[in-house]
Enzyme design. Structure first.
Site, mmCIF file in Angstrom:
data_model
loop_
_atom_site.group_PDB
_atom_site.id
_atom_site.type_symbol
_atom_site.label_atom_id
_atom_site.label_comp_id
_atom_site.label_asym_id
_atom_site.label_seq_id
_atom_site.Cartn_x
_atom_site.Cartn_y
_atom_site.Cartn_z
ATOM 1 N N ASN A 36 5.643 2.231 -12.690
ATOM 2 C CA ASN A 36 5.001 1.469 -13.780
ATOM 3 C C ASN A 36 3.672 2.108 -14.213
ATOM 4 O O ASN A 36 2.955 1.534 -15.034
ATOM 5 C CB ASN A 36 4.803 0.010 -13.375
ATOM 6 C CG ASN A 36 3.777 -0.173 -12.269
ATOM 7 O OD1 ASN A 36 3.227 0.807 -11.759
ATOM 8 N ND2 ASN A 36 3.509 -1.411 -11.895
ATOM 9 N N ALA A 77 6.470 3.316 -4.132
ATOM 10 C CA ALA A 77 5.641 2.455 -5.002
ATOM 11 C C ALA A 77 4.892 1.426 -4.168
ATOM 12 O O ALA A 77 5.478 0.729 -3.346
ATOM 13 C CB ALA A 77 6.531 1.754 -6.028
ATOM 14 N N ALA A 78 3.598 1.326 -4.377
ATOM 15 C CA ALA A 78 2.781 0.404 -3.595
ATOM 16 C C ALA A 78 1.391 0.293 -4.198
ATOM 17 O O ALA A 78 0.972 1.145 -4.983
ATOM 18 C CB ALA A 78 2.652 0.917 -2.147
ATOM 19 N N TYR A 144 -3.598 -4.704 3.418
ATOM 20 C CA TYR A 144 -2.741 -3.543 3.136
ATOM 21 C C TYR A 144 -1.903 -3.187 4.368
ATOM 22 O O TYR A 144 -0.675 -3.009 4.274
ATOM 23 C CB TYR A 144 -3.598 -2.346 2.711
ATOM 24 C CG TYR A 144 -2.836 -1.041 2.657
ATOM 25 C CD1 TYR A 144 -1.886 -0.809 1.668
ATOM 26 C CD2 TYR A 144 -3.051 -0.046 3.613
ATOM 27 C CE1 TYR A 144 -1.173 0.387 1.629
ATOM 28 C CE2 TYR A 144 -2.345 1.149 3.576
ATOM 29 C CZ TYR A 144 -1.409 1.355 2.587
ATOM 30 O OH TYR A 144 -0.694 2.541 2.551
ATOM 31 N N LYS A 148 2.324 -3.432 4.857
ATOM 32 C CA LYS A 148 3.204 -2.332 5.259
ATOM 33 C C LYS A 148 4.028 -2.714 6.491
ATOM 34 O O LYS A 148 5.192 -2.346 6.620
ATOM 35 C CB LYS A 148 2.387 -1.066 5.523
ATOM 36 C CG LYS A 148 1.849 -0.432 4.246
ATOM 37 C CD LYS A 148 2.989 0.160 3.432
ATOM 38 C CE LYS A 148 2.532 0.813 2.154
ATOM 39 N NZ LYS A 148 3.642 1.365 1.374
ATOM 40 N N ASN A 173 -3.514 10.171 6.874
ATOM 41 C CA ASN A 173 -4.211 10.196 5.578
ATOM 42 C C ASN A 173 -3.766 11.434 4.805
ATOM 43 O O ASN A 173 -3.984 12.551 5.272
ATOM 44 C CB ASN A 173 -5.723 10.273 5.790
ATOM 45 C CG ASN A 173 -6.305 8.903 5.976
ATOM 46 O OD1 ASN A 173 -5.891 8.176 6.881
ATOM 47 N ND2 ASN A 173 -7.237 8.529 5.127
ATOM 48 N N ARG A 269 -17.491 -0.038 6.285
ATOM 49 C CA ARG A 269 -16.814 -1.044 5.465
ATOM 50 C C ARG A 269 -15.769 -1.816 6.283
ATOM 51 O O ARG A 269 -15.069 -1.231 7.115
ATOM 52 C CB ARG A 269 -16.140 -0.357 4.266
ATOM 53 C CG ARG A 269 -17.161 0.334 3.373
ATOM 54 C CD ARG A 269 -16.565 0.877 2.110
ATOM 55 N NE ARG A 269 -15.658 1.993 2.340
ATOM 56 C CZ ARG A 269 -15.175 2.761 1.369
ATOM 57 N NH1 ARG A 269 -15.498 2.532 0.119
ATOM 58 N NH2 ARG A 269 -14.356 3.759 1.628
HETATM 59 N N1 LIG Z 1 -2.067 8.604 0.240
HETATM 60 C C1 LIG Z 1 -2.187 8.258 1.504
HETATM 61 O O1 LIG Z 1 -3.107 8.698 2.203
HETATM 62 C C2 LIG Z 1 -1.165 7.333 2.131
HETATM 63 C C3 LIG Z 1 -1.270 7.042 3.499
HETATM 64 C C4 LIG Z 1 -0.340 6.195 4.068
HETATM 65 C C5 LIG Z 1 0.667 5.655 3.309
HETATM 66 N N2 LIG Z 1 0.738 5.929 1.972
HETATM 67 C C6 LIG Z 1 1.812 5.314 1.190
HETATM 68 O O2 LIG Z 1 2.517 6.336 0.490
HETATM 69 C C7 LIG Z 1 3.005 5.817 -0.734
HETATM 70 C C8 LIG Z 1 2.574 6.712 -1.890
HETATM 71 O O3 LIG Z 1 1.162 6.733 -1.915
HETATM 72 P P1 LIG Z 1 0.334 7.600 -2.934
HETATM 73 O O4 LIG Z 1 -0.862 8.068 -2.196
HETATM 74 O O5 LIG Z 1 1.203 8.550 -3.631
HETATM 75 O O6 LIG Z 1 -0.142 6.455 -3.929
HETATM 76 P P2 LIG Z 1 -0.184 6.433 -5.542
HETATM 77 O O7 LIG Z 1 -0.954 5.219 -5.902
HETATM 78 O O8 LIG Z 1 -0.623 7.741 -6.071
HETATM 79 O O9 LIG Z 1 1.353 6.252 -5.880
HETATM 80 C C9 LIG Z 1 1.982 4.995 -5.956
HETATM 81 C C10 LIG Z 1 2.861 5.001 -7.185
HETATM 82 O O10 LIG Z 1 3.510 3.736 -7.301
HETATM 83 C C11 LIG Z 1 3.411 3.289 -8.643
HETATM 84 N N3 LIG Z 1 3.483 1.810 -8.595
HETATM 85 C C12 LIG Z 1 2.551 0.964 -8.099
HETATM 86 N N4 LIG Z 1 2.989 -0.311 -8.223
HETATM 87 C C13 LIG Z 1 4.211 -0.247 -8.794
HETATM 88 C C14 LIG Z 1 5.157 -1.229 -9.182
HETATM 89 N N5 LIG Z 1 4.912 -2.537 -8.997
HETATM 90 N N6 LIG Z 1 6.310 -0.828 -9.751
HETATM 91 C C15 LIG Z 1 6.557 0.505 -9.967
HETATM 92 N N7 LIG Z 1 5.694 1.472 -9.616
HETATM 93 C C16 LIG Z 1 4.542 1.111 -9.033
HETATM 94 C C17 LIG Z 1 2.087 3.816 -9.130
HETATM 95 O O11 LIG Z 1 2.004 3.887 -10.547
HETATM 96 C C18 LIG Z 1 2.069 5.195 -8.477
HETATM 97 O O12 LIG Z 1 2.714 6.169 -9.268
HETATM 98 C C19 LIG Z 1 2.499 4.378 -0.837
HETATM 99 O O13 LIG Z 1 3.515 3.515 -0.385
HETATM 100 C C20 LIG Z 1 1.326 4.362 0.116
HETATM 101 O O14 LIG Z 1 1.075 3.059 0.615
HETATM 102 C C21 LIG Z 1 -0.152 6.772 1.363
#
Ligand SMILES: NC(=O)c1ccc[n+]([C@@H]2O[C@H](COP(=O)([O-])OP(=O)(O)OC[C@H]3O[C@@H](n4cnc5c(N)ncnc54)[C@H](O)[C@@H]3O)[C@@H](O)[C@H]2O)c1
Length: 319
Positions: A36, A77-78, A144, A148, A173, A269
């Site tokens: 989205n 997505a999250a 958060y 998960k 991370n 924080r």
């Molecule tokens: N980046 C990190 O350090 C990290 C660490 C642990 C877990 N994660 C997990 O990995 C996954 C990807 O993370 P990321 O860093 O790429 O985050 P990001 O925010 O860049 O990507 C998330 C994507 O989901 C889309 N999105 C959000 N809500 C939505 C919805 N309701 N419907 C459709 N699309 C939706 C966003 O537009 C985005 O493109 C997530 O589940 C996050 O929780 C990330």
């Protein structure tokens, strides 16, 4: 190479998705992305051989259409921010818990064979003495992390009740290219260096994280898609290396060629874990996963990506 799959990647236009979708397409998988664009951007996938669908994972009709003909789902997505989940836990619940439930339920009804979902190590387990592993007791200290854990719970239950082959991957991370919209420490440090402002460290600098390059995270996701592992599997995908925030600041300054860039300390924080790094032994055993990118090299190439792809277009530059 296993048989190519038709894969739906939710959230595939985000930071992790940008690398993952490229890796999947390169391996011959046929990829559709449902996003989205709240934090993602279709430009992240410009020129990539993937079908992009704009829509929300909580929208049953959009999800049903996106799942049509798919054999597998990688659910990224999250709402991914710990700090925002504390400010607004209801939205976090809605996207992460309800959204994940909707994805699992729609996938089961659509006859999808495999689901790989993104989970988290640090935020889900909370304050435990590292290294954490799959036997560590989850005690999330933020909404958060709790969201998960709930998603993992539903995935396990669906694997047991409906035979869905679910795999949850708990990431360290993540860092690397296409992270400019993220609020993580490395991004903030690079932005501060670029703008000529002090790098802000929350707490005394001793809190630590497991920084894992996005290429390695994407490889873990791809392996979890391709390899045969039992449904309900949970694995840590990490670097196994502990880096304190103060060390990270030094690594970022070195990567940017600015070893004396000023650092400012502010109070810690709420909701952020103190120390974290994870063992990836089980992922190595079940998936053949092992990180390939050395921390110093990954941080240097990420700085280079910021310089070429983000800062070159940013007139604020004070350097
Ligand atoms: N980046 C990190 O350090 C990290 C660490 C642990 C877990 N994660 C997990 O990995 C996954 C990807 O993370 P990321 O860093 O790429 O985050 P990001 O925010 O860049 O990507 C998330 C994507 O989901 C889309 N999105 C959000 N809500 C939505 C919805 N309701 N419907 C459709 N699309 C939706 C966003 O537009 C985005 O493109 C997530 O589940 C996050 O929780 C990330």
């Amino acid at each position: 190479m296993t048989d190519p799959k038709r894969v739906l990647v939710t959230g595939g236009a985000g930071f992790v998705g940008a690398t993952l979708v490229r890796q999947l397409a390169d391996r011959g998988h046929s990829v559709r992305v449902l996003d989205n664009y709240t934090t993602g951007d279709p430009a992240h996938l410009a020129g990539v051989d993937a079908e992009l669908v704009e829509g929300d994972i909580r929208d049953g009709a959009a999800l049903g259409d996106a799942l049509d003909g798919m054999q597998a789902v990688i659910h990224l997505a999250a709402a991914g921010s710990v700090i925002k989940s504390i400010e607004d836990p209801a939205t976090n619940f809605d996207v992460n818990v309800l959204g994940t439930f909707r994805v699992l339920d729609a996938a089961r009804r659509a006859g999808v064979e495999r689901i790989v979902q993104a989970s988290t190590g640090g935020a889900l387990i909370g304050d435990a003495t590292p290294p954490v592993d799959e036997g560590s007791l989850p005690k999330p200290i933020s909404p958060y992390g709790a969201s998960k854990l709930a998603g993992e719970g539903y995935a396990y239950a669906f694997s047991q009740c409906y035979g869905l082959r679910t795999v949850a991957l708990r990431f360290g991370n993540v860092y690397g290219p296409w992270s400019a919209r993220k609020q993580g420490a490395m991004n903030m440090f690079f932005q501060a260096i670029h703008r000529g402002e002090p790098m802000v460290i929350y707490g005394d600098g001793t809190s630590s994280r497991d920084y894992t390059h996005v290429d390695d995270i994407a490889a873990g996701l791809r392996l979890a898609l391709e390899r045969d592992v039992p449904g309900g599997t949970v694995l840590h995908i990490a670097s196994g290396v502990e880096t304190t925030v103060a060390e990270l600041a030094d690594l970022c300054r070195a990567a940017a060629g600015a070893p004396d860039h000023p650092v400012e300390y502010r109070p810690g924080r709420t909701g952020e874990v103190d120390r974290n790094f994870a063992s990836y032994d089980l992922a190595r055993e079940l998936l053949g996963y092992a990180p390939t990118i050395k921390r110093e090299d990954g941080i240097r190439s990420t700085w280079q990506w910021y310089t070429e792809s983000v800062f070159s277009a940013d007139p604020v530059s004070a350097r």
